[in-house]
Design a protein around this motif. Structure first.
Motif, PDB file in Angstrom:
ATOM      1  N   THR A  24       1.040  -1.095  -0.026  1.00 48.66           N
ATOM      2  CA  THR A  24      -0.360  -0.164  -0.278  1.00 48.66           C
ATOM      3  C   THR A  24       0.897   1.026  -0.018  1.00 48.66           C
ATOM      4  OG1 THR A  24      -1.968  -1.049   1.057  1.00 48.66           O
ATOM      5  CG2 THR A  24      -1.835   1.180   1.047  1.00 48.66           C
ATOM      6  N   ILE A  25       0.373   2.267  -0.698  1.00 45.39           N
ATOM      7  CA  ILE A  25       1.447   3.726  -0.598  1.00 45.39           C
ATOM      8  C   ILE A  25       0.718   4.562  -0.585  1.00 45.39           C
ATOM      9  CG2 ILE A  25       2.561   4.997  -2.616  1.00 45.39           C
ATOM     10  CD1 ILE A  25       3.688   2.315  -3.337  1.00 45.39           C
ATOM     11  N   VAL A  26       1.022   5.663   0.387  1.00 47.67           N
ATOM     12  CA  VAL A  26       0.185   7.054   0.930  1.00 47.67           C
ATOM     13  C   VAL A  26       1.208   7.886   0.566  1.00 47.67           C
ATOM     14  CG1 VAL A  26      -1.716   7.456   2.800  1.00 47.67           C
ATOM     15  CG2 VAL A  26      -1.564   4.973   2.553  1.00 47.67           C
ATOM     16  N   TYR A  27       0.885   8.916  -0.512  1.00 48.15           N
ATOM     17  CA  TYR A  27       1.085  10.160  -0.678  1.00 48.15           C
ATOM     18  C   TYR A  27       0.155  11.162   0.667  1.00 48.15           C
ATOM     19  CZ  TYR A  27       1.602  14.667  -2.820  1.00 48.15           C
ATOM     20  OH  TYR A  27       1.768  15.902  -3.128  1.00 48.15           O
ATOM     21  N   ILE A  28       1.347  12.112   0.784  1.00 46.53           N
ATOM     22  CA  ILE A  28       0.897  12.803   1.852  1.00 46.53           C
ATOM     23  C   ILE A  28       1.929  14.121   1.405  1.00 46.53           C
ATOM     24  CG2 ILE A  28       0.908  13.266   4.505  1.00 46.53           C
ATOM     25  CD1 ILE A  28       1.738  10.540   5.419  1.00 46.53           C
ATOM     26  N   LYS A  29       0.958  15.011   1.811  1.00 47.09           N
ATOM     27  CA  LYS A  29       1.347  16.776   0.642  1.00 47.09           C
ATOM     28  C   LYS A  29       2.259  17.137   1.899  1.00 47.09           C
ATOM     29  CE  LYS A  29      -2.392  17.496  -2.079  1.00 47.09           C
ATOM     30  NZ  LYS A  29      -3.767  18.904  -2.367  1.00 47.09           N
ATOM     31  N   PRO A  30       3.370  17.520   1.075  1.00 46.00           N
ATOM     32  CA  PRO A  30       3.350  18.235  -0.301  1.00 46.00           C
ATOM     33  C   PRO A  30       4.826  17.307  -0.602  1.00 46.00           C
ATOM     34  CG  PRO A  30       4.902  19.425   1.574  1.00 46.00           C
ATOM     35  CD  PRO A  30       3.976  18.755   2.046  1.00 46.00           C
ATOM     36  N   ASN A  31       5.017  16.332   0.037  1.00 43.06           N
ATOM     37  CA  ASN A  31       6.147  15.508  -0.792  1.00 43.06           C
ATOM     38  C   ASN A  31       6.896  14.496   0.002  1.00 43.06           C
ATOM     39  OD1 ASN A  31       7.609  16.847   1.563  1.00 43.06           O
ATOM     40  ND2 ASN A  31       8.745  17.338   0.683  1.00 43.06           N
ATOM     41  N   LEU A  32       5.610  13.764   0.350  1.00 44.67           N
ATOM     42  CA  LEU A  32       5.830  11.988   1.086  1.00 44.67           C
ATOM     43  C   LEU A  32       5.305  10.913   0.464  1.00 44.67           C
ATOM     44  CD1 LEU A  32       5.926  12.758   5.319  1.00 44.67           C
ATOM     45  CD2 LEU A  32       8.401  12.405   4.124  1.00 44.67           C
ATOM     46  N   PHE A  33       5.602   9.973   0.631  1.00 40.58           N
ATOM     47  CA  PHE A  33       5.077   8.755   0.337  1.00 40.58           C
ATOM     48  C   PHE A  33       5.083   7.677   1.487  1.00 40.58           C
ATOM     49  CE2 PHE A  33       5.791  10.337  -3.507  1.00 40.58           C
ATOM     50  CZ  PHE A  33       4.762  10.743  -4.541  1.00 40.58           C
ATOM     51  N   VAL A  34       4.639   6.902   1.974  1.00 41.55           N
ATOM     52  CA  VAL A  34       4.714   5.963   2.864  1.00 41.55           C
ATOM     53  C   VAL A  34       4.555   4.526   2.133  1.00 41.55           C
ATOM     54  CG1 VAL A  34       4.075   5.716   5.291  1.00 41.55           C
ATOM     55  CG2 VAL A  34       3.850   7.594   4.859  1.00 41.55           C
ATOM     56  N   VAL A  35       5.184   3.308   2.260  1.00 41.97           N
ATOM     57  CA  VAL A  35       4.985   2.375   1.656  1.00 41.97           C
ATOM     58  C   VAL A  35       5.045   1.416   2.948  1.00 41.97           C
ATOM     59  CG1 VAL A  35       6.054   0.469   0.209  1.00 41.97           C
ATOM     60  CG2 VAL A  35       6.494   3.169   0.019  1.00 41.97           C
ATOM     61  N   ALA A  36       3.615   0.700   2.517  1.00 41.09           N
ATOM     62  CA  ALA A  36       3.678  -0.453   3.989  1.00 41.09           C
ATOM     63  C   ALA A  36       3.188  -1.623   3.015  1.00 41.09           C
ATOM     64  CB  ALA A  36       2.569  -0.243   4.710  1.00 41.09           C
ATOM     65  N   ASP A  37       4.721  -2.977   2.902  1.00 44.97           N
ATOM     66  CA  ASP A  37       4.597  -3.675   2.236  1.00 44.97           C
ATOM     67  C   ASP A  37       4.144  -4.496   3.172  1.00 44.97           C
ATOM     68  OD1 ASP A  37       5.299  -3.240  -0.120  1.00 44.97           O
ATOM     69  OD2 ASP A  37       7.257  -2.979   0.420  1.00 44.97           O
ATOM     70  N   ASP A  38       3.161  -5.627   3.632  1.00 48.21           N
ATOM     71  CA  ASP A  38       2.817  -6.699   4.313  1.00 48.21           C
ATOM     72  C   ASP A  38       3.688  -8.077   4.189  1.00 48.21           C
ATOM     73  OD1 ASP A  38       1.284  -8.289   6.143  1.00 48.21           O
ATOM     74  OD2 ASP A  38      -0.827  -7.839   6.298  1.00 48.21           O
ATOM     75  N   LEU A  39       4.030  -8.270   4.727  1.00 46.00           N
ATOM     76  CA  LEU A  39       4.621  -9.640   4.220  1.00 46.00           C
ATOM     77  C   LEU A  39       4.649 -10.830   4.713  1.00 46.00           C
ATOM     78  CD1 LEU A  39       7.791  -7.295   3.736  1.00 46.00           C
ATOM     79  CD2 LEU A  39       6.239  -8.063   2.143  1.00 46.00           C
ATOM     80  N   LYS A  40       4.387 -12.033   4.535  1.00 46.45           N
ATOM     81  CA  LYS A  40       4.391 -13.797   5.804  1.00 46.45           C
ATOM     82  C   LYS A  40       5.029 -14.570   4.565  1.00 46.45           C
ATOM     83  CE  LYS A  40      -0.004 -12.618   8.023  1.00 46.45           C
ATOM     84  NZ  LYS A  40       0.419 -11.357   8.224  1.00 46.45           N
TER      85      LYS A  40
END
Length: 190
Positions: free
Chosen positions: A22-38
């Motif tokens: 899941t990738i979330v964009y937060i203004k003005p210049n952040l991306f948060v990448v959440a990988d759910d791994l098993k």
């Protein structure tokens, strides 16, 4: 079409049951990448890789961070969860052991060649994790967004500029509460 019931060939070869991003964009210049791994059984280390034809700079005292620079563009990467145990560097290699060079063309003239450079962030061995990475994209003169992070009762909380908050469910529960915010599912942004 791949699904959780029909893993892709890459997933089978890596011995992974689940790899959801899941990738979330937060203004003005952040991306948060959440990988759910098993993993598909035994414990394994998970890795998050960044690829570039630019320059990679790291802080040797903090294995969770790296900066990529090309011209006046910067990407600041910070693996905020889980704790990173090591960083791995590599260049892209062909099967014969030689490096793949990318030719840079300016005004129809070949000016230089650069191999792709990679950096990977590696976790401790586990059967599964959420791997959360904050990416800040800036030019040379910009100050990156200020953010903090912490884990509270199965929730990873990322506070951006002390005014907006991303909550990531890091538990097996369907509904979680953090800071009097109750949400169902993977994430909540306030």
């Amino acid at each position: 079409m791949p699904s959780e019931n029909k893993p892709t060939r890459a997933r089978r070869e890596a011995n992974i049951d689940k790899a959801d991003r899941t990738i979330v964009y937060i203004k003005p210049n952040l991306f948060v990448v959440a990988d759910d791994l098993k993993s598909a059984g035994s414990e394994k280390s998970f890795e998050f890789w960044l690829n570039t034809q630019g320059t990679i700079t790291t802080d040797e005292s903090d294995s969770s961070k790296a900066t990529i620079n090309k011209n006046d563009a910067y990407l600041f990467a910070d693996v905020v969860y889980p704790q990173v145990t090591s960083k791995v560097y590599s260049f892209t290699e062909k099967p014969d052991g030689t490096f793949i060079d990318e030719t840079v063309v300016k005004n129809n003239n070949i000016t230089e060649t650069k191999p792709d450079t990679r950096i990977g962030f590696k976790t401790n061995k586990t059967t599964g994790t959420k791997m959360v990475t904050v990416l800040s994209v800036n030019n040379e003169n910009e100050v990156p967004c200020y953010y903090t992070y912490e884990e509270i009762n199965g929730v990873i909380k990322i506070a951006v500029n002390e005014e907006s908050f991303l909550y990531i469910n890091n538990s097996d529960k369907e509904t979680v509460t953090c800071d009097n915010i109750t949400f169902k599912g993977e994430m909540a942004y306030v």
